[in-house]
Design a protein around this motif. Structure first.
Motif, short mmCIF file in Angstrom:
data_model
loop_
_atom_site.label_atom_id
_atom_site.label_comp_id
_atom_site.label_asym_id
_atom_site.label_seq_id
_atom_site.Cartn_x
_atom_site.Cartn_y
_atom_site.Cartn_z
N ASN A 324 43.91 89.09 72.28
CA ASN A 324 43.01 89.39 70.76
C ASN A 324 42.03 89.76 69.89
N LEU A 325 40.77 89.22 70.78
CA LEU A 325 39.58 88.93 70.27
C LEU A 325 39.31 87.13 69.05
N ASP A 326 40.01 86.20 69.79
CA ASP A 326 40.73 85.48 68.67
C ASP A 326 40.44 84.14 69.87
N VAL A 327 39.74 84.13 70.31
CA VAL A 327 39.89 82.25 71.18
C VAL A 327 40.08 81.35 70.74
N ASN A 328 41.50 80.62 71.09
CA ASN A 328 41.35 79.22 69.80
C ASN A 328 40.20 78.03 71.44
N ASN A 329 40.03 77.53 70.52
CA ASN A 329 38.82 76.17 71.45
C ASN A 329 39.76 75.18 72.93
N ALA A 330 41.09 74.86 72.91
CA ALA A 330 41.64 74.91 74.22
C ALA A 330 41.58 75.77 75.06
N PHE A 331 41.21 76.71 74.56
CA PHE A 331 41.56 77.82 75.53
C PHE A 331 39.53 77.86 76.45
N PHE A 332 38.78 77.77 74.99
CA PHE A 332 37.51 78.00 75.74
C PHE A 332 37.14 76.79 76.86
N TRP A 333 37.27 75.75 76.13
CA TRP A 333 37.59 73.93 76.20
C TRP A 333 37.91 74.56 78.41
N LYS A 334 38.84 74.77 78.73
CA LYS A 334 39.67 74.47 80.10
C LYS A 334 39.04 76.21 80.24
N GLU A 335 38.14 77.28 80.05
CA GLU A 335 37.97 78.41 80.39
C GLU A 335 36.54 78.65 81.17
N LEU A 336 36.20 77.78 79.95
CA LEU A 336 34.70 78.49 80.58
C LEU A 336 33.88 78.25 81.88
N LEU A 337 34.37 76.66 82.25
CA LEU A 337 33.86 76.15 83.69
C LEU A 337 35.30 75.97 84.10
N ALA A 359 44.85 75.70 86.87
CA ALA A 359 45.23 76.57 85.96
C ALA A 359 46.30 76.08 84.87
N GLY A 360 46.01 76.82 83.84
CA GLY A 360 46.24 75.71 82.00
C GLY A 360 45.78 76.69 81.51
N SER A 361 45.91 75.85 79.47
CA SER A 361 45.80 76.62 79.18
C SER A 361 44.98 75.63 77.80
N SER A 362 44.53 74.35 78.38
CA SER A 362 44.42 73.93 77.04
C SER A 362 43.84 72.39 78.51
N PRO A 363 42.61 71.08 78.18
CA PRO A 363 42.32 70.42 78.91
C PRO A 363 43.59 69.26 79.58
N ASP A 364 43.82 68.73 79.76
CA ASP A 364 44.19 67.11 79.75
C ASP A 364 44.13 65.85 79.19
N TYR A 365 43.06 65.86 79.06
CA TYR A 365 42.62 65.00 78.54
C TYR A 365 40.91 65.04 77.59
N ASN A 366 40.59 64.40 76.59
CA ASN A 366 39.30 64.25 75.67
C ASN A 366 38.42 63.49 76.92
N ALA A 367 37.77 64.69 77.57
CA ALA A 367 36.49 64.20 77.88
C ALA A 367 35.26 63.17 77.81
N GLU A 368 34.85 63.49 76.92
CA GLU A 368 34.27 62.54 75.74
C GLU A 368 34.89 61.18 75.25
N LEU A 369 35.99 61.41 74.90
CA LEU A 369 36.58 59.93 74.01
C LEU A 369 37.17 59.17 74.70
N SER A 370 36.91 59.61 76.29
CA SER A 370 37.61 58.93 77.44
C SER A 370 35.96 58.13 77.77
N SER A 371 34.91 58.56 77.39
CA SER A 371 33.36 57.95 78.64
C SER A 371 33.32 56.80 76.57
#
Length: 503
Positions: A324-337, A359-371
Motif C-alpha cells: 500500500n505504498l508504505d514499505v517498511n524497513n525490515a521488508f526492504f532489507w530482505k527484499e532489495l537483494l 523467503a520471508g519478510s525480514s532478515p534473520d540477523y543484523n549483518a552489520e552488528l555481527s561484524s
C-alpha cells in the motif's frame, strides 16, 4: 567423632583462607582512578597526552553512593590554560550501550584495527587515530549505569535495589538525564573544568541523552555548553508518525539501492548527492501527499506513485503496491537483494547477510552488528586493560541490562530548543550516514527542520552527511571527514575575545 573433627578442620581452614586472602568477590571500585602517559600524531602534529581511567560515584540525596560510573578522560599535556581548552563529553546510546563505539572508533586517540571500509581485521586491536579531535579538545567518555564497567551498588544493608527502584533511579529518559547531569557536575568540579568551553556529543539514543542534558545542565546545574553534536540522531521527542514516518524512509532506500547498484541505469549513473536531491524533492512534494490520502487515493495516482517509488527504492512495482505504498524497513532489507540471495544491514546497509531461507519478510540477523562485535569487543577489553592499565575482573558490558526503559515524558528536543534560545552561544550539528536504516538521514534532517519552528535559530543548526552508515566513522574517508567537521564546529562555535552571549 571423626566426622565432627573433620568438620572443625574444614571450618578452621576456611577461616585461615579468608584471613589471608579475604572473600574474593567480583566487586567494583566505587571511587578511584589510574593515569597513564602517551603520545600521538594528529593531522601531522605530534603531542603528548594523559589517559585517566576510573570510577566516580552517583550519590543519592543523602550523599550515599547508589552507583558508580566508569569513564576514560583524555587530556592534552602541553595545554597551559585549561580555561580556553574545550572539553568534549561523549555518550553512546542503546539505551544500554557502553561508551565504546565512539571511544575506540571515532574521536579518541586510538581506533580499531579495521580495513578502510570498516570491516574487521585480525589480530583484533587498536591503532593510532590520525584524525582524533584530541588536538583541539580534551575528551571524556562516560558509561551510564550497567554499561562498560559501570554498575548499580547495593544499599547500606548490602541489598540491591529492586528492579522497579533501579528503573526509577536510572533507566528512563528523564532519570538518565537527571543522574548524569549530577555526575557531570562532580566530574567537572573534580577536574577543575568549570571555565572550559563544553561540548556534548551523543550517538543514536545518546542524542536523546545529550539533547536533554543540554537543558538539564543549564537549568539545574547552571552549566552552559557551547555545542551539541548529534550523531545518527533519534527523534529526540519530535514525533515522526503516519505518512511522515513512511515517506521519510524513501531517500534512505534510494541511497542503499544506489550503493548496491540495484537502480535502473539512468539513476545509477548519477552521483549519490545528485540522486538524493531528486528523491528528497519527490518525497516531500509527491510521495508524502499521496500517503496522506491513504485508502482514498485514486488508482491512477497510486500506480504512478508506486512506479516512481519502485525506481528510487530498487524494488518491484508489485512489491510497493502490495505494501500500500508504505514499505517498511525490515521488508526492504530482505527484499532489495532477494534475487541475489542476500540481505542488507540495518544500522549500515552496506553490510551483507545470508539467511536460512530466501523467503520471508525480514532478515534473520543484523549483518552489520555481527561484524562490528567481531572487532569492538576484543579491542576495548585489550585496550583498557593492557594499554590503559585498568585492571578489574568486572565484565565490560557492551550492552547492559537497562530494560524496561521508561520512555514517557520525552521532551528532549524541546529542551534542546529551549537551551539554545536561552544560550546564544549554543550551536547544534547533526551527523548522519546515508546508508543508516535505523536512524535514517532524512529523519535527521526532518528533526532539524522541526526543532525550531520559528526559524530564528536555523543559522545555529547544521547537517553533515556521509557515504556510510550509523557509525559513519568506521569508513576511513568518513573518519577523516567527520572528525574534521567536529574540529571545525568546535572552532567556529568558540566566541571571539570579548564576544558576549547576547542577541
Amino acid at each position: 567423632m571423626i566426622l565432627s573433627f573433620f568438620s572443625r578442620l574444614v571450618l578452621a581452614t576456611n577461616e585461615k583462607v579468608e584471613q589471608q586472602h579475604g572473600v574474593h568477590e567480583r566487586k567494583l571500585t566505587i571511587d578511584g582512578k589510574h593515569v597513564t602517559k602517551h603520545s600521538t600524531k594528529v593531522n601531522g602534529e605530534k603531542f603528548k597526552y594523559s589517559a585517566t581511567t576510573g570510577t566516580q560515584p552517583v550519590w543519592d540525596e543523602e550523599g550515599k553512593p547508589i552507583a558508580s560510573l566508569f569513564y576514560t578522560y583524555y587530556q592534552r599535556s602541553d595545554v597551559k590554560d585549561r580555561a580556553k581548552r574545550p572539553l568534549l563529553i561523549s555518550f553512546n546510546g542503546g539505551p544500554g550501550s557502553a561508551s565504546v563505539w565512539m571511544h575506540v572508533a571515532y574521536t579518541g586517540p586510538r581506533v580499531l584495527n579495521v580495513d578502510d571500509e570498516g570491516y574487521p581485521l585480525q589480530p583484533y586491536g587498536v591503532k593510532t587515530n590520525p584524525y582524533s579531535i584530541l588536538d583541539v579538545a580534551d575528551i571524556v567518555f562516560v558509561n551510564p549505569v550497567n554499561t562498560g564497567y559501570s554498575r548499580v551498588l547495593p544499599n547500606k544493608d548490602g541489598k540491591m535495589p529492586s528492579k522497579e527502584q533501579q528503573k526509577e533511579l536510572f533507566f528512563g529518559v528523564n532519570a538518565d538525564i537527571n543522574y548524569l547531569a549530577e555526575w557531570l557536575n562532580t566530574f567537572v568540579t573534580r577536574n577543575e573544568r568549570w571555565r572550559s568551553p563544553k561540548y556534548l556529543i551523543g550517538e543514536s539514543y545518546g542524542t536523546t541523552r545529550v539533547s536533554g542534558l543540554a537543558k538539564e545542565l543549564q537549568a539545574r546545574q547552571w552549566m552552559y555548553v557551547n555545542g551539541v553534536i548529534l550523531v545518527s540522531p533519534t527523534d529526540i521527542g519530535i514525533k515522526r508518525e503516519g505518512p511522515v514516518k513512511a515517506a521519510n524512509r524513501l531517500p534512505y532506500f534510494a541511497a542503499a539501492a544506489w550503493y548496491h547498484k540495484a537502480l535502473i541505469p539512468a539513476l545509477q549513473q548519477k552521483s549519490l548527492a545528485e540522486l538524493l536531491v531528486e528523491v528528497e524533492m519527490f518525497t516531500i512534494s509527491e510521495y508524502l501527499p499521496a500517503l496522506a490520502k491513504g485508502g482514498f487515493i485514486l488508482e491512477q495516482e497510486k500506480q504512478a506513485i508506486a512506479e516512481q517509488v519502485s525506481k528510487y527504492a530498487g524494488l518491484s512495482v508489485e512489491a510497493v503496491i502490495a505494501n500500500n505504498l508504505d514499505v517498511n524497513n525490515a521488508f526492504f532489507w530482505k527484499e532489495l537483494l532477494r534475487d541475489r540471495k542476500q540481505t542488507i544491514g540495518r544500522l549500515d546497509s552496506r553490510y551483507l547477510g545470508i539467511d536460512k531461507k530466501v523467503a520471508g519478510s525480514s532478515p534473520d540477523y543484523n549483518a552489520e552488528l555481527s561484524s562490528w562485535l567481531h572487532s569492538f569487543t576484543p579491542a576495548i577489553n585489550y585496550y583498557l586493560r593492557e594499554e590503559l592499565e585498568y585492571k578489574t575482573d568486572i565484565k565490560y558490558n557492551m550492552f547492559g541490562k537497562v530494560h524496561p526503559w521508561d520512555r514517557t515524558g520525552n521532551k528532549t528536543g524541546e529542551g534542546l530548543r529551549s537551551a539554545m534560545a536561552q544560550n546564544p552561544y549554543l550551536r547544534v550539528m547533526i551527523q548522519s550516514g546515508y546508508f543508516d536504516g535505523a536512524t535514517n538521514y532524512f529523519d535527521a534532517k526532518y528533526t532539524m527542520w522541526q526543532l525550531d519552528p520559528s526559524g530564528l535559530m536555523k543559522d545555529r543548526l547544521s547537517f553533515k552527511g556521509y557515504e556510510s552508515g550509523h557509525m559513519m566513522y568506521l569508513r576511513h574517508e568518513d573518519l577523516r571527514d567527520a572528525n574534521q567537521d567536529i574540529r571545525e564546529f568546535i572552532k567556529s562555535s568558540l566566541p571571539k575575545a570579548g564576544e558576549a552571549a547576547k542577541y
